[in-house]
Design a protein around this motif. Structure first.
Motif: not given
Length: 235
Positions: A31-33, A59-67, A69-73
């Motif tokens: 929601e930021f990325a 941290p839950g959002s990192v775990e859920s969205w780490k795969q 592309e936009v969020s990971a980058q």
């Protein structure tokens, strides 16, 4: 000489604990990325939070969205944006320096931005100054208690959206919330809260002559960013 870019004040929560659960929370990664990806192309972005300094990333959002592309980058390359935020109250009286204010979601805003006096005043200043006010998912918690100079709620009689009660129930977090966002938005908008036909679907609402923009959930992040871009580049 190139024309200067419009400025956007992007607001993150400073609250990092999910109520009585004791679990970590904060702002929600996509929601930021995703809005940032759209906005930084056309605007200069300043990031603020109530406390300033590092704003807690859920941290839950990192775990859920780490795969994704936009969020990971974004996570890998833009950490300076949330680790060095400016204090929100330092922008009081400065709405004219910006084209828009945007509140990122995550459960944190339910606990601090919903009632933060500086945030409430700042939103009023932005809106009454003819600027764009936008919020995503739980970010609209920041709008619930905002009253304009005439005493009316900002959201009164305006179509508005935000994280729905059904979505909150489905992630089993309703019991930890200080209030239910859909319920309060619906009450203070005089029954104008609207949402997608099914939970988790993309849904964005633009009201108040194009200057109040709300997105329902993380799936609405890109569309919310696009709506803000459209609003601040409109001639």
């Amino acid at each position: 000489m190139a024309p200067s870019k419009p400025r956007v004040l992007l607001v993150l929560t400073s609250h990092g604990v999910l109520g009585a659960s004791g679990k970590p929370t904060g702002w929600y990664l996509p929601e930021f990325a995703h809005p940032y990806r759209q906005l930084h192309k056309i605007a200069d972005i300043t990031v603020a939070s109530p406390a300033g300094g590092e704003a807690p990333l859920d941290p839950g959002s990192v775990e859920s969205w780490k795969q994704e592309e936009v969020s990971a980058q974004f996570l890998e390359t833009q950490s300076h944006l949330w680790k060095n935020t400016e204090k929100l109250d330092s922008f009081l009286g400065k709405a004219n320096d910006f084209a828009a204010i945007f509140y990122v979601g995550g459960h944190g805003p339910m606990f601090d931005l919903a009632t933060d006096a500086s945030s409430i005043q700042l939103i009023r200043e932005f809106f009454e100054g003819g600027k764009v006010v936008a919020a995503l998912c739980h970010g609209p918690a920041s709008l619930v208690n905002v009253k304009l100079s005439d005493g009316s709620y900002l959201v009164a009689d305006a179509e508005v959206t935000g994280f729905s009660n059904a979505e909150e129930d489905s992630v089993h977090l309703s019991q930890f919330m200080p209030f239910m966002l859909e319920t309060e938005l619906n009450r203070n908008s005089n029954g104008k809260y609207i949402k997608a036909d099914k939970p988790w679907a993309e849904f964005v609402v633009v009201s108040k002559g194009g200057r109040l923009i709300t997105g329902q959930n993380a799936a609405s992040a890109t569309a919310t960013g696009n709506a803000i871009v459209e609003a601040i580049t409109r001639t």
